[in-house]
Design an enzyme around this catalytic site. Structure first.
Site, PDB file in Angstrom:
ATOM      1  N   GLU A   9       0.836  -1.206   0.000  1.00  0.00           N
ATOM      2  CA  GLU A   9       0.000   0.000   0.000  1.00  0.00           C
ATOM      3  C   GLU A   9       0.873   1.260   0.000  1.00  0.00           C
ATOM      4  O   GLU A   9       1.830   1.369   0.757  1.00  0.00           O
ATOM      5  CB  GLU A   9      -0.905  -0.017   1.235  1.00  0.00           C
ATOM      6  CG  GLU A   9      -1.836   1.171   1.294  1.00  0.00           C
ATOM      7  CD  GLU A   9      -2.862   1.026   2.399  1.00  0.00           C
ATOM      8  OE1 GLU A   9      -3.548  -0.005   2.464  1.00  0.00           O
ATOM      9  OE2 GLU A   9      -2.948   1.963   3.221  1.00  0.00           O
ATOM     10  N   HIS A 261      -0.759  -7.858   3.116  1.00  0.00           N
ATOM     11  CA  HIS A 261      -0.801  -6.519   2.522  1.00  0.00           C
ATOM     12  C   HIS A 261       0.054  -5.637   3.430  1.00  0.00           C
ATOM     13  O   HIS A 261      -0.268  -5.446   4.608  1.00  0.00           O
ATOM     14  CB  HIS A 261      -2.265  -6.049   2.510  1.00  0.00           C
ATOM     15  CG  HIS A 261      -2.497  -4.699   1.919  1.00  0.00           C
ATOM     16  ND1 HIS A 261      -2.527  -4.463   0.576  1.00  0.00           N
ATOM     17  CD2 HIS A 261      -2.739  -3.501   2.520  1.00  0.00           C
ATOM     18  CE1 HIS A 261      -2.776  -3.179   0.343  1.00  0.00           C
ATOM     19  NE2 HIS A 261      -2.913  -2.578   1.510  1.00  0.00           N
TER      20      HIS A 261
HETATM   21  P1  FAD Z   1     -17.881   0.170   6.955  1.00  0.00           P
HETATM   22  O1  FAD Z   1     -17.678  -1.245   6.590  1.00  0.00           O
HETATM   23  O2  FAD Z   1     -19.034   0.895   6.374  1.00  0.00           O
HETATM   24  O3  FAD Z   1     -17.974   0.214   8.555  1.00  0.00           O
HETATM   25  C1  FAD Z   1     -17.884   1.443   9.269  1.00  0.00           C
HETATM   26  C2  FAD Z   1     -18.528   1.307  10.643  1.00  0.00           C
HETATM   27  O4  FAD Z   1     -19.942   1.293  10.493  1.00  0.00           O
HETATM   28  C3  FAD Z   1     -18.180   0.025  11.390  1.00  0.00           C
HETATM   29  O5  FAD Z   1     -18.147   0.318  12.752  1.00  0.00           O
HETATM   30  C4  FAD Z   1     -19.327  -0.902  11.067  1.00  0.00           C
HETATM   31  O6  FAD Z   1     -19.524  -1.907  12.063  1.00  0.00           O
HETATM   32  C5  FAD Z   1     -20.492   0.083  11.020  1.00  0.00           C
HETATM   33  N1  FAD Z   1     -21.566  -0.296  10.097  1.00  0.00           N
HETATM   34  C6  FAD Z   1     -21.424  -0.731   8.821  1.00  0.00           C
HETATM   35  N2  FAD Z   1     -22.641  -0.927   8.264  1.00  0.00           N
HETATM   36  C7  FAD Z   1     -23.565  -0.588   9.195  1.00  0.00           C
HETATM   37  C8  FAD Z   1     -24.988  -0.547   9.227  1.00  0.00           C
HETATM   38  N3  FAD Z   1     -25.709  -0.873   8.144  1.00  0.00           N
HETATM   39  N4  FAD Z   1     -25.593  -0.135  10.372  1.00  0.00           N
HETATM   40  C9  FAD Z   1     -24.875   0.228  11.475  1.00  0.00           C
HETATM   41  N5  FAD Z   1     -23.507   0.209  11.498  1.00  0.00           N
HETATM   42  C10 FAD Z   1     -22.870  -0.195  10.383  1.00  0.00           C
HETATM   43  N6  FAD Z   1      -9.665   5.430   4.920  1.00  0.00           N
HETATM   44  C11 FAD Z   1      -9.514   6.440   4.016  1.00  0.00           C
HETATM   45  O7  FAD Z   1     -10.026   7.550   4.220  1.00  0.00           O
HETATM   46  N7  FAD Z   1      -8.805   6.247   2.854  1.00  0.00           N
HETATM   47  C12 FAD Z   1      -8.227   5.050   2.564  1.00  0.00           C
HETATM   48  O8  FAD Z   1      -7.602   4.902   1.515  1.00  0.00           O
HETATM   49  C13 FAD Z   1      -8.376   3.964   3.486  1.00  0.00           C
HETATM   50  N8  FAD Z   1      -7.850   2.741   3.229  1.00  0.00           N
HETATM   51  C14 FAD Z   1      -8.062   1.712   4.116  1.00  0.00           C
HETATM   52  C15 FAD Z   1      -7.586   0.435   3.801  1.00  0.00           C
HETATM   53  C16 FAD Z   1      -7.782  -0.638   4.665  1.00  0.00           C
HETATM   54  C17 FAD Z   1      -7.263  -2.004   4.281  1.00  0.00           C
HETATM   55  C18 FAD Z   1      -8.460  -0.429   5.894  1.00  0.00           C
HETATM   56  C19 FAD Z   1      -8.653  -1.575   6.868  1.00  0.00           C
HETATM   57  C20 FAD Z   1      -8.954   0.827   6.220  1.00  0.00           C
HETATM   58  C21 FAD Z   1      -8.777   1.910   5.324  1.00  0.00           C
HETATM   59  N9  FAD Z   1      -9.278   3.191   5.605  1.00  0.00           N
HETATM   60  C22 FAD Z   1      -9.112   4.208   4.682  1.00  0.00           C
HETATM   61  C23 FAD Z   1      -9.975   3.459   6.855  1.00  0.00           C
HETATM   62  C24 FAD Z   1     -11.504   3.289   6.740  1.00  0.00           C
HETATM   63  O9  FAD Z   1     -12.011   4.201   5.789  1.00  0.00           O
HETATM   64  C25 FAD Z   1     -12.097   3.543   8.110  1.00  0.00           C
HETATM   65  O10 FAD Z   1     -11.758   2.523   9.000  1.00  0.00           O
HETATM   66  C26 FAD Z   1     -13.593   3.832   8.119  1.00  0.00           C
HETATM   67  O11 FAD Z   1     -13.933   4.373   9.403  1.00  0.00           O
HETATM   68  C27 FAD Z   1     -14.457   2.597   7.903  1.00  0.00           C
HETATM   69  O12 FAD Z   1     -14.439   2.190   6.606  1.00  0.00           O
HETATM   70  P2  FAD Z   1     -15.112   0.784   6.192  1.00  0.00           P
HETATM   71  O13 FAD Z   1     -15.044   0.686   4.744  1.00  0.00           O
HETATM   72  O14 FAD Z   1     -14.536  -0.309   7.008  1.00  0.00           O
HETATM   73  O15 FAD Z   1     -16.624   1.073   6.674  1.00  0.00           O
END
Ligand code: FAD
Length: 283
Positions: A9, A261
Site C-alpha cells: 500500500e 498486505h
Molecule cells: P464500513 O464497513 O461501512 O464500517 C464502518 C462502521 O460502520 C463500522 O463500525 C461498522 O460496524 C459500522 N456499520 C457498517 N454498516 C452498518 C450498518 N448498516 N448499520 C450500522 N452500522 C454499520 N480510509 C480512508 O479515508 N482512505 C483510505 O484509503 C483507506 N484505506 C483503508 C484500507 C484498509 C485495508 C483499511 C482496513 C482501512 C482503510 N481506511 C481508509 C480506513 C476506513 O475508511 C475507516 O476505517 C472507516 O472508518 C471505515 O471504513 P469501512 O469501509 O470499514 O466502513
C-alpha cells in the site's frame, strides 16, 4: 509460497520531496513482484486526483496492477460513478472499496452524502459496473473503533461480502489470534472470500501510537513498553520492531493466511527488511 499474495500500500505524495522520492521506492518494491500495489484515498475524497495520478504513475513505471482505494462517505452516486468510469477507462481492474473516516462531529447516519456504509458502495459498484472491478473491502479482526460490539461489526462485514466484495484486507494488528479468530468466524458464517492480513512494519513509536489510537489497533502491552523504552535508540527500535513483525508474518504464513498486505507508508526499507528476514524470494 507461490500461491500466497503479497501487496503493497502507498499513499499519494503530499509534498514535492515525497513525489520526487516515490519512483525509487516503487522501483525497489516492484522488484519483489507483488500481486498488486494499492493507493489510498484521502478522507472525504480530498486527494482524488492524487490517488488517480499515483495509480497511473505506478502502472506506467512498473506494469504491475495498481488498485485505487475509494471512499464513499460525503460523496454522491454521480461523483462515484464518474470516478469509476475514469478508473475503468484507465485500465484499473481492482478497487479497495471503503466508507472512509467521518468528519469528527458526524455519525454515519448524519454524514452528508448519499452513502453511509461501505456495503452500499460495494452494491453500487456491482450495480453500475458489474464485474469490471475486483472489489476488496476492509476487515477489522479487533473490531472497528466505532462499532457497537463485535457481533454488529461482523454483521457489517458480512453485508459487504454479500453485496459483492471478492476479498478483504484487514486493519493491521500485532496479535495473530485476533486474525485467526476472524477467519474462523468467516468460515462459520460461510463467507468464502480471502481475508488478507494487513501488516504495519514498526519503525516509529510515536507514529504507531497515534495511528493505533485512531484506528483501534491494539498494541500489546509488552510491545508498547519495549517500544517506549527504545524510542530514543532508533537502530534498536528498528531491530525490535523487525523481530516482532517478522514473527507475526511467520505465524500468519505458517497457519494459512492467503496473503499479506504491507502498509508501506511510502518507505521501501522496512518492507524489504521484513521480506529478507522472512526468506521470501528476491527476484
Ligand atoms: P464500513 O464497513 O461501512 O464500517 C464502518 C462502521 O460502520 C463500522 O463500525 C461498522 O460496524 C459500522 N456499520 C457498517 N454498516 C452498518 C450498518 N448498516 N448499520 C450500522 N452500522 C454499520 N480510509 C480512508 O479515508 N482512505 C483510505 O484509503 C483507506 N484505506 C483503508 C484500507 C484498509 C485495508 C483499511 C482496513 C482501512 C482503510 N481506511 C481508509 C480506513 C476506513 O475508511 C475507516 O476505517 C472507516 O472508518 C471505515 O471504513 P469501512 O469501509 O470499514 O466502513
Amino acid at each position: 509460497m507461490s500461491n500466497i499474495h503479497f501487496s503493497f500500500e502507498l499513499f499519494p505524495p503530499r509534498t514535492p520531496e515525497g513525489s520526487a522520492k516515490l519512483p525509487a521506492t516503487v522501483a525497489r518494491l516492484a522488484a519483489l513482484q507483488p500481486a498488486f500495489f494499492s493507493v489510498t484515498y484521502g478522507a472525504g475524497g480530498s486527494d482524488q486526483d492524487g490517488t488517480y495520478g499515483t495509480v497511473c504513475q505506478v502502472v506506467a513505471q512498473t506494469g504491475i496492477e495498481t488498485a485505487p482505494h475509494l471512499t464513499c462517505v460525503g460523496s454522491t452516486r454521480d461523483k462515484i460513478a464518474a470516478l469509476l468510469d475514469r478508473y475503468q477507462a484507465a485500465g484499473v481492474r481492482r478497487i479497495v472499496a471503503l466508507r472512509g473516516d467521518l468528519p469528527a462531529t458526524a455519525t454515519s447516519a448524519s454524514a452528508p452524502g448519499e452513502f453511509h456504509y461501505a456495503n452500499e458502495l460495494v452494491a453500487f459498484i456491482r450495480e453500475t459496473h458489474g464485474d469490471a472491478f475486483q472489489l476488496e473491502v476492509a476487515a477489522y479482526p479487533e473490531m472497528h473503533p466505532q462499532a457497537r460490539d463485535p457481533v454488529q461489526d461482523f454483521e457489517s462485514f458480512r453485508r459487504k461480502v454479500e453485496a459483492g466484495a471478492h476479498g478483504a484486507v484487514t486493519q493491521y494488528f500485532y496479535n495473530a489470534d485476533a486474525y485467526f479468530d476472524f477467519v474462523a468466524r468467516c468460515e462459520r458464517a460461510n463467507l468464502r472470500v480471502p481475508v488478507v492480513a494487513g501488516v504495519m512494519p514498526i519503525t516509529n513509536y510515536a507514529q504507531l501510537m497515534r495511528f493505533s489510537a485512531a484506528c483501534g489497533a491494539e498494541i500489546p502491552r509488552w510491545i508498547r513498553l519495549r517500544l517506549e523504552a527504545l524510542q530514543d535508540d532508533k537502530p534498536a527500535l528498528l531491530d525490535f520492531g523487525l523481530d516482532v513483525v517478522t514473527r507475526l508474518c511467520e505465524t500468519l504464513l505458517k497457519n494459512g493466511a492467503p496473503g499479506i498486505h504491507f502498509y508501506t507508508l511510502n518507505q521501501a526499507e522496512p518492507t524489504l527488511r521484513l521480506w529478507k528476514n522472512l526468506g521470501l524470494p528476491a527476484s
